[in-house]
Structure formats: structure tokens, C-alpha cells
Design a protein around this motif. Structure first.
Motif, PDB file in Angstrom:
ATOM      1  N   THR A   1     -13.994  -5.974  36.605  1.00 54.56           N
ATOM      2  CA  THR A   1     -14.294  -5.166  37.789  1.00 54.56           C
ATOM      3  C   THR A   1     -13.001  -4.564  38.329  1.00 54.56           C
ATOM      4  OG1 THR A   1     -14.073  -7.051  39.292  1.00 54.56           O
ATOM      5  CG2 THR A   1     -16.280  -6.590  38.422  1.00 54.56           C
ATOM      6  N   ASP A   2     -13.139  -3.659  39.272  1.00 59.30           N
ATOM      7  CA  ASP A   2     -11.998  -2.984  39.879  1.00 59.30           C
ATOM      8  C   ASP A   2     -11.012  -4.016  40.445  1.00 59.30           C
ATOM      9  OD1 ASP A   2     -10.198  -1.399  41.232  1.00 59.30           O
ATOM     10  OD2 ASP A   2     -11.680  -0.460  42.556  1.00 59.30           O
ATOM     11  N   PRO A   3      -9.757  -4.029  39.967  1.00 57.38           N
ATOM     12  CA  PRO A   3      -8.792  -5.020  40.463  1.00 57.38           C
ATOM     13  C   PRO A   3      -7.989  -4.548  41.676  1.00 57.38           C
ATOM     14  CG  PRO A   3      -7.821  -3.849  38.631  1.00 57.38           C
ATOM     15  CD  PRO A   3      -9.199  -3.252  38.832  1.00 57.38           C
ATOM     16  N   PHE A   4      -8.197  -3.301  42.123  1.00 55.92           N
ATOM     17  CA  PHE A   4      -7.390  -2.749  43.228  1.00 55.92           C
ATOM     18  C   PHE A   4      -8.067  -2.967  44.579  1.00 55.92           C
ATOM     19  CE2 PHE A   4      -6.080  -0.119  39.528  1.00 55.92           C
ATOM     20  CZ  PHE A   4      -4.737  -0.509  39.484  1.00 55.92           C
ATOM     21  N   THR A   5      -8.497  -4.209  44.814  1.00 53.99           N
ATOM     22  CA  THR A   5      -9.226  -4.534  46.043  1.00 53.99           C
ATOM     23  C   THR A   5      -8.314  -4.744  47.240  1.00 53.99           C
ATOM     24  OG1 THR A   5      -9.147  -6.864  45.438  1.00 53.99           O
ATOM     25  CG2 THR A   5     -11.102  -5.617  44.752  1.00 53.99           C
ATOM     26  N   LEU A   6      -7.009  -4.859  47.007  1.00 52.33           N
ATOM     27  CA  LEU A   6      -6.070  -5.155  48.086  1.00 52.33           C
ATOM     28  C   LEU A   6      -5.260  -3.933  48.497  1.00 52.33           C
ATOM     29  CD1 LEU A   6      -4.819  -8.646  46.853  1.00 52.33           C
ATOM     30  CD2 LEU A   6      -6.778  -8.085  48.288  1.00 52.33           C
TER      31      LEU A   6
ATOM     32  N   VAL B   1      10.070   1.345  47.466  1.00 59.35           N
ATOM     33  CA  VAL B   1       9.336   0.335  46.703  1.00 59.35           C
ATOM     34  C   VAL B   1       7.853   0.679  46.730  1.00 59.35           C
ATOM     35  CG1 VAL B   1       8.745  -2.109  46.526  1.00 59.35           C
ATOM     36  CG2 VAL B   1      11.023  -1.436  47.305  1.00 59.35           C
ATOM     37  N   LEU B   2       7.207   0.566  45.575  1.00 58.36           N
ATOM     38  CA  LEU B   2       5.750   0.677  45.496  1.00 58.36           C
ATOM     39  C   LEU B   2       5.171  -0.706  45.222  1.00 58.36           C
ATOM     40  CD1 LEU B   2       5.309   3.874  43.297  1.00 58.36           C
ATOM     41  CD2 LEU B   2       5.435   3.706  45.785  1.00 58.36           C
ATOM     42  N   TRP B   3       4.022  -0.993  45.822  1.00 63.77           N
ATOM     43  CA  TRP B   3       3.420  -2.327  45.686  1.00 63.77           C
ATOM     44  C   TRP B   3       1.925  -2.209  45.468  1.00 63.77           C
ATOM     45  CZ3 TRP B   3      -0.677  -4.429  48.212  1.00 63.77           C
ATOM     46  CH2 TRP B   3      -0.916  -5.805  48.027  1.00 63.77           C
ATOM     47  N   THR B   4       1.406  -3.108  44.642  1.00 66.83           N
ATOM     48  CA  THR B   4      -0.021  -3.425  44.615  1.00 66.83           C
ATOM     49  C   THR B   4      -0.164  -4.826  44.032  1.00 66.83           C
ATOM     50  OG1 THR B   4      -2.240  -2.588  44.103  1.00 66.83           O
ATOM     51  CG2 THR B   4      -0.627  -2.544  42.313  1.00 66.83           C
ATOM     52  N   ARG B   5      -1.336  -5.378  44.158  1.00 63.60           N
ATOM     53  CA  ARG B   5      -1.612  -6.698  43.591  1.00 63.60           C
ATOM     54  C   ARG B   5      -3.026  -6.686  43.042  1.00 63.60           C
ATOM     55  NH1 ARG B   5      -2.725 -12.114  47.025  1.00 63.60           N
ATOM     56  NH2 ARG B   5      -3.301 -13.468  45.283  1.00 63.60           N
ATOM     57  N   LEU B   6      -3.184  -7.079  41.801  1.00 63.77           N
ATOM     58  CA  LEU B   6      -4.501  -7.073  41.168  1.00 63.77           C
ATOM     59  C   LEU B   6      -5.299  -8.293  41.607  1.00 63.77           C
ATOM     60  CD1 LEU B   6      -3.543  -6.059  37.497  1.00 63.77           C
ATOM     61  CD2 LEU B   6      -3.854  -4.604  39.516  1.00 63.77           C
ATOM     62  N   ALA B   7      -6.547  -8.067  42.000  1.00 58.19           N
ATOM     63  CA  ALA B   7      -7.413  -9.177  42.420  1.00 58.19           C
ATOM     64  C   ALA B   7      -8.862  -8.737  42.276  1.00 58.19           C
ATOM     65  CB  ALA B   7      -7.122  -9.588  43.858  1.00 58.19           C
TER      66      ALA B   7
ATOM     67  N   ASP C   1      -8.212 -20.540  44.324  1.00 59.96           N
ATOM     68  CA  ASP C   1      -7.002 -20.896  43.587  1.00 59.96           C
ATOM     69  C   ASP C   1      -5.858 -19.928  43.834  1.00 59.96           C
ATOM     70  OD1 ASP C   1      -7.759 -18.652  42.143  1.00 59.96           O
ATOM     71  OD2 ASP C   1      -8.004 -19.697  40.235  1.00 59.96           O
ATOM     72  N   GLY C   2      -6.117 -18.853  44.618  1.00 56.75           N
ATOM     73  CA  GLY C   2      -5.074 -17.912  44.959  1.00 56.75           C
ATOM     74  C   GLY C   2      -4.779 -16.865  43.909  1.00 56.75           C
ATOM     75  N   PHE C   3      -5.494 -16.874  42.807  1.00 53.24           N
ATOM     76  CA  PHE C   3      -5.229 -15.926  41.730  1.00 53.24           C
ATOM     77  C   PHE C   3      -6.178 -14.732  41.732  1.00 53.24           C
ATOM     78  CE2 PHE C   3      -2.930 -19.575  39.849  1.00 53.24           C
ATOM     79  CZ  PHE C   3      -1.723 -18.934  39.612  1.00 53.24           C
ATOM     80  N   GLY C   4      -7.010 -14.625  42.753  1.00 56.29           N
ATOM     81  CA  GLY C   4      -7.826 -13.427  42.914  1.00 56.29           C
ATOM     82  C   GLY C   4      -8.809 -13.162  41.796  1.00 56.29           C
ATOM     83  N   GLY C   5      -9.246 -14.199  41.121  1.00 59.83           N
ATOM     84  CA  GLY C   5     -10.206 -14.011  40.038  1.00 59.83           C
ATOM     85  C   GLY C   5      -9.620 -13.333  38.809  1.00 59.83           C
TER      86      GLY C   5
ATOM     87  N   THR D   1      -0.333 -24.653  50.866  1.00 62.41           N
ATOM     88  CA  THR D   1       0.050 -24.489  49.469  1.00 62.41           C
ATOM     89  C   THR D   1       0.170 -23.008  49.115  1.00 62.41           C
ATOM     90  OG1 THR D   1      -2.221 -24.369  48.633  1.00 62.41           O
ATOM     91  CG2 THR D   1      -1.267 -26.573  48.942  1.00 62.41           C
ATOM     92  N   LEU D   2       0.736 -22.737  47.954  1.00 60.75           N
ATOM     93  CA  LEU D   2       0.846 -21.361  47.477  1.00 60.75           C
ATOM     94  C   LEU D   2      -0.532 -20.735  47.341  1.00 60.75           C
ATOM     95  CD1 LEU D   2       2.498 -18.990  46.414  1.00 60.75           C
ATOM     96  CD2 LEU D   2       2.508 -20.096  44.156  1.00 60.75           C
ATOM     97  N   ALA D   3      -1.497 -21.489  46.824  1.00 58.68           N
ATOM     98  CA  ALA D   3      -2.862 -20.968  46.699  1.00 58.68           C
ATOM     99  C   ALA D   3      -3.431 -20.608  48.071  1.00 58.68           C
ATOM    100  CB  ALA D   3      -3.758 -21.988  46.000  1.00 58.68           C
ATOM    101  N   ASN D   4      -3.190 -21.453  49.072  1.00 63.92           N
ATOM    102  CA  ASN D   4      -3.671 -21.174  50.433  1.00 63.92           C
ATOM    103  C   ASN D   4      -3.093 -19.875  50.978  1.00 63.92           C
ATOM    104  OD1 ASN D   4      -3.294 -24.653  51.508  1.00 63.92           O
ATOM    105  ND2 ASN D   4      -4.930 -23.717  50.329  1.00 63.92           N
ATOM    106  N   TYR D   5      -1.768 -19.722  50.863  1.00 56.90           N
ATOM    107  CA  TYR D   5      -1.114 -18.524  51.398  1.00 56.90           C
ATOM    108  C   TYR D   5      -1.545 -17.269  50.650  1.00 56.90           C
ATOM    109  CZ  TYR D   5       1.983 -21.261  54.414  1.00 56.90           C
ATOM    110  OH  TYR D   5       2.488 -22.084  55.395  1.00 56.90           O
ATOM    111  N   ARG D   6      -1.702 -17.374  49.342  1.00 62.64           N
ATOM    112  CA  ARG D   6      -2.169 -16.204  48.578  1.00 62.64           C
ATOM    113  C   ARG D   6      -3.572 -15.797  49.023  1.00 62.64           C
ATOM    114  NH1 ARG D   6      -0.242 -18.010  42.475  1.00 62.64           N
ATOM    115  NH2 ARG D   6       1.775 -16.919  42.464  1.00 62.64           N
ATOM    116  N   GLN D   7      -4.439 -16.781  49.200  1.00 61.33           N
ATOM    117  CA  GLN D   7      -5.809 -16.482  49.631  1.00 61.33           C
ATOM    118  C   GLN D   7      -5.813 -15.830  51.013  1.00 61.33           C
ATOM    119  OE1 GLN D   7      -8.270 -19.738  51.004  1.00 61.33           O
ATOM    120  NE2 GLN D   7     -10.063 -18.944  49.904  1.00 61.33           N
ATOM    121  N   ARG D   8      -4.993 -16.342  51.935  1.00 64.84           N
ATOM    122  CA  ARG D   8      -4.960 -15.805  53.285  1.00 64.84           C
ATOM    123  C   ARG D   8      -4.403 -14.373  53.295  1.00 64.84           C
ATOM    124  NH1 ARG D   8      -5.186 -18.772  57.725  1.00 64.84           N
ATOM    125  NH2 ARG D   8      -6.796 -19.770  56.457  1.00 64.84           N
TER     126      ARG D   8
END
Length: 560
Positions: free
Chosen positions: A50-55, A68-74, A81-85, A225-232
Motif C-alpha cells: 500500500t501507499d507508504p507516504f502516509t506521514l 534537507v528533504l525528509w520523508t518516512r515510509l509507513a 513495533d514502531g516500524f509502520g508496517g 522505548t524506541l518503538a513507543n516514540y516512533r509510534q507517537r
């Protein structure tokens, strides 16, 4: 398409707490397959369905050659688990920069690798662009195309450029209301946005509540945890109003306390019982912060350390000194809060740490900017809430580190800084104030100016009031304005003046409120201090409402 060398983009992997770069390639060169040429079927075979550009997308830290350019796939932003599926594999991502808003003329492009170890985040340090001009950018993986973002380069170091439209914000508690202020800020089309801290909050739901109940809830537990912060971070980044603000202009970001833990100081958590695991928590929070912000590689965390204070120049018009007042500070005195505290005047204490203090003052001496702008987190001017002889001030602000404030103020005086202006967040209200070297002498010279942005949403709707009735302004005559609604500050920076519009929105419990200017202040070239040029008339029902000292303190400290 232009070929790129190693320094044109950042792809990080973790090696003993440091970054490991992956060799760069052009968009179509081997060994990295062109991500734009892949089919949905091919990607699905590797777990991208599915589309990973949800963020959304973002840009940041501009200079006269790039940003700087930024994106994160999720695929699933709120995955626990913080890895965005996302699958446990890297994905090459095509990035393109355009000279036109309709994305027809590509001027720079390349491929960056979204690494699993870094939460599939991408940081591209684009350069070799023209100074002082707009660009647009987007990312692509196979058939999936990101939203388009707008960025702007700074003027050449020897040029002033035109007027700079700069906005600054802070304190966006997701649960307390919709991010309407971010949406209205995006519609202003600024050239630059500063976020001065509390980008996200660490609490689990039903912990930090407002009267009438929270508008929406945090997902997951309190972030530890890292997973918590990534999810938030993902929950915040998935908000469409925040995405609009990120896509509107490049950001300069610094954190305050809630990106880690309420009222933390250096290696000390808010609650003593959390001390045994606090450094692991700080390391996780810093890593997630970097992963989710458009920061340069100089800010890649190394264990519990992160280089966040930095200087960003906007031609000769302005030098932005972005501070970190959390990572190196001495702990708050007398148990924090509003106190008459001997530790506040201890000359050995610092809110910045000695190295950052020296770096800042050295920057003042070297600056040739029209405006030296200090972007930082907590109230700089003195705010005594006691009309008697005792001095009762906030230990979490510069009032808790009086000698540190005096050294820095004396630093810009000695350096003969042309126009020192401090920008502040944290206190969930708009303020404007004159800055003094000696606040105990109200007749003494004004030596600088402070503009304070209210929160984006923290505290809920807030309420308007007549600033003339606020007791802090009577006790502290250098304080010139107060407003407790939500919003942002929009400035126009020109050679002869900075004009600051204090923007507010009337409500956040439902989306869609319109913003309006509550007051306008001007700082004139070589005339330190703030001058009010506009104040919106109050509704008669508000005129009778007086804000008390107790209410102000409660609004700033009613955190769990």
C-alpha cells in the motif's frame, strides 16, 4: 538528471551508535534499481502493498545552496513495533526537486535508501541549488508518489534578499485539540517555520487532561522505548494539518522537554524513580526525534548525545541561533515550579552548559547579520509573580538560571549585536516583552526584545482577556502583552523592522476555525524593545475578565 556524490544525501545505518553511509547513485544507475520503474506487483512481492507516504514530507535547515528533504515510509503508521508496517528490508526511494509548482522541470534528483534500522526514514541533503528561490519536491517508490512539498533556499551570504516571512510555533498536544493552527499557518505561505519544542507529548491517554475532556486520544503507552516514540511521532505526523505545515516551508526545529519526558534536565528525569532507565529512554527519544525531523547529518544522535544547537544564516538579513536548553542544563532548583529559590542566582548554574554558552557568545561577536535571532524553548525575560519583596519565578525558565541569562545578555551587549531578538515557546500563551540586563531597575536601558508564541493546541481552546489587566504586566513593567488563546506568531523580517502578528484561533474542539490577528508588535532596527502597533478590540463580555497570577501559574504547570 544530475549525478550526486556522497555528501548530497544521507542514508544512515547504525554502527556503534554512529551513522554508516550507503554509497549514493543517480536515479537510474546501478546497482540500485530505479524505484520509479518498479511495479506494484514487484513491490508487493517484497512486502510493500500500500501507499507508504502516509506521514507526508518535510524540508528543513536551509542554506543558500539547498536544504534537507525528509520523508518516512509507513504502510501502517500506528503499528506498535514502531516500524509502520514496513518489511525488514531497505527500500530505494526516488527524490526529485523541481523549479515549478506543477513539478514539470526537474533540477535535482537521486535515490536514497530507506533503511529498516532507521525506521525507513530518509534525509536528503540537497545542494547546488540557486540561492533565494522557491523549489518543490516529492518522493516516489514504484507507483506510489508522495505529496508535493515546497522549500526555499536562503539568500547568498553577502545578500540581504527580500523580506523574510518567518513563523514560529511550539507545544502541540495532540489530545487537547485539532491542529487547526498548523493548517492556518500553512495557508500563510511563510518562507521559514521555527518549531521551538514540545512537538509531541509523551503521555498515554487519560493522563494529561483538559477541562471538558480531551478531544482525541494518544495511541499506545507513555513513550519510553524506541518503538513507543516512533509510534507517537507517526501518530502526530499522520495528522493532515501538521502535514500541510511541513509541506508549506522548510522548518528549523529544536526540542524541549516533552519530546523525552516532562521537565527533564540533562541526565535527570522528572521522577527520581525513573532514574535507572532514563538514559536508555533519552537515547530512544533522541533517535526517534532525528528519524522524524528534517535535520542534517550533524544532528545524528550518538548514544545519549545529540548535536542540536546550531546556527542557520538567512543571507545578511538574519542569523538564527537555535539553542538546546535541555540537554546540558543543571537540574531545576528547589524542586521545580514557581519559587523564591537561592539556586536561581547561583553563578555556577547554566541552562545551556558552558560550551553552548561560549558558542553563542562567540557567534554574537562574529555576526554581521541585521538581526540576531535566538530560537529557544523557555521564557527568557524575568517574570516575577510576587508584588512584594520576594522574587517568585519559574525554576524551569531562564529565571531559574539568572547568571546564565545575564552572561548571554552581556555577551550580546559586549559584541554590539545590532538587533538581538529572542523567540520563545513553552508557556502556552502569547507574550511580548522588552529585555533588560538588570530587571530590578525598570528604568534601566532596554537591550533586546522577546516574542513568545502560544501553543498550537496544549491547554485546549484557552480564553481571551484584556492584556492590560494581567497582574504579571503590572509586577513586571518590561512585559508588554499577554494572550491565552491558541495559535502562532507570523513575522515579517525586513532591514528596518521585524513586524510580528500574534495569530490566534478561537477554538480547537472542532476543526476548521479561522485565524485572526490578536495584536501586532514591531521591533525597529537599532531600537531594542517591542512596540505595539495594533490590538484587536475585545468583545464586551471579555473586558470584565481578569487573569490572576494563580491562573497563569496553573495554566503553565498543570501537568501530571
Amino acid at each position: 538528471m544530475s549525478k550526486l556524490n556522497r555528501r548530497h544525501f544521507l542514508v544512515a545505518g547504525l554502527t556503534a551508535g554512529a551513522a554508516a553511509a550507503i554509497p549514493a547513485t543517480s536515479a537510474n544507475a546501478d546497482p540500485v534499481k530505479d524505484p520509479a520503474a518498479e511495479t506494484a506487483q514487484s513491490l508487493a512481492s517484497r512486502g510493500l502493498t500500500t501507499d507508504p507516504f502516509t506521514l507526508g514530507v518535510a524540508s528543513g535547515d536551509p542554506d543558500h545552496e539547498g536544504f534537507v528533504l525528509w520523508t518516512r515510509l509507513a504502510q501502517q503508521p500506528l503499528a506498535e513495533d514502531g516500524f509502520g508496517g514496513m518489511p525488514q528490508r531497505p527500500f530505494p526511494v526516488l527524490w526529485q526537486i523541481y523549479s515549478d509548482e506543477r513539478c514539470r522541470r526537474v533540477v535535482r534528483s537521486g535515490v536514497a535508501v530507506a533503511a529498516h534500522e532507521w525506521g525507513h526514514a530518509i534525509h536528503v541533503e540537497a545542494d547546488h541549488l540557486s540561492s533565494d528561490r522557491e523549489y518543490w519536491y516529492r518522493f516516489r517508490v514504484g507507483p506510489y508518489i508522495s505529496p508535493v512539498g515546497r522549500a526555499k533556499t536562503a539568500p547568498h551570504p553577502l545578500s540581504y534578499g527580500g523580506a523574510l516571512s518567518m513563523a514560529f510555533v511550539s507545544c502541540a498536544q495532540y489530545e487537547h485539540g485539532y491542529f487547526t493552527s498548523y493548517r492556518r499557518l500553512a495557508e500563510e505561505h511563510p518562507d521559514l517555520i521555527l518549531h521551538l519544542g514540545d512537538y509531541q507529548y509523551e503521555y498515554t491517554k487519560n493522563t494529561y487532561n483538559i477541562p471538558g475532556g480531551n478531544v482525541r486520544n494518544h495511541e499506545g503507552p507513555e513513550t519510553v522505548t524506541l518503538a513507543n516514540y516512533r509510534q507517537r511521532h507517526a501518530q502526530y505526523k499522520a495528522d493532515p494539518d501538521l502535514q500541510a505545515a511541513h509541506a508549506a516551508a522548510p522548518w528549523l526545529v529544536v526540542f524541549d522537554d516533552h519530546e523525552v519526558d516532562n521537565n527533564w534536565a540533562d541526565e535527570i528525569p522528572e521522577h527520581a524513580e525513573d532514574q535507572p532507565t532514563f538514559l536508555q529512554r533519552r537515547e530512544a527519544a533522541f533517535r526517534a526525534y532525528y528519524e522524524n525531523m528534517p535535520l542534517r547529518r550533524t544532528s545524528i544522535p550518538r548514544g545519549i548525545d545529540m548535536q542540536l544547537y546550531r546556527r542557520v544564516r538567512w543571507g545578511r538579513m538574519a542569523s538564527f541561533h537555535m539553542l538546546d536548553t535541555r540537554q546540558y542544563r543543571d537540574d531545576q532548583g528547589c524542586g521545580d515550579g514557581y519559587k523564591d529559590c537561592p539556586a536561581a542566582v547561583d553563578p555556577s548554574r547554566s541552562i545551556t552548559g558552558a560550551a553552548q554558552e561560549e558558542w553563542l557568545v562567540d557567534g554574537f561577536h562574529k555576526s554581521r547579520a541585521q538581526w540576531d535571532i535566538i530560537g529557544q524553548q523557555v521564557f527568557f525575560a524575568q517574570r516575577d509573580n510576587n508584588a512584594g519583596p520576594a522574587k517568585v519565578t519559574s525554576m524551569d525558565a531562564w529565571d531559574g538560571y539568572v547568571a546564565s541569562r545575564q552572561r548571554i545578555t552581556q555577551g550580546w551587549i559586549d559584541a554590539k549585536v545590532r538587533n538581538p531578538v529572542v523567540l520563545t515557546g513553552d508557556v502556552h500563551a502569547h507574550w511580548a516583552s522588552d529585555l533588560k540586563l538588570n530587571y530590578d531597575d525598570p528604568t534601566g536601558p532596554t537591550v533586546g526584545s522577546e516574542l513568545v508564541a502560544t501553543s498550537i493546541s496544549t491547554g485546549g481552546d484557552g480564553a481571551d482577556s484584556d492584556p492590560a489587566t494581567h497582574p504579571f504586566l503590572a509586577i513586571n513593567p518590561h512585559l508588554k502583552f499577554y494572550n491565552n488563546q491558541r495559535g502562532y506568531v507570523l513575522t515579517k523580517i525586513e532591514r528596518d523592522a521585524i513586524t510580528a502578528d500574534f495569530k490566534v484561533v478561537p477554538h480547537l474542539r472542532e476543526p476548521g476555525a479561522e485565524a485572526y490577528t490578536r495584536a501586532t508588535f514591531v521591533v525597529e532596527d537599532r531600537v531594542p524593545g517591542v512596540k505595539q502597533t495594533y490590538l484587536r478590540p475585545l468583545d464586551p463580555s471579555v473586558l470584565a475578565r481578569r487573569v490572576t497570577v494563580d491562573e497563569t501559574v496553573r495554566l503553565e504547570t498543570e501537568r501530571p
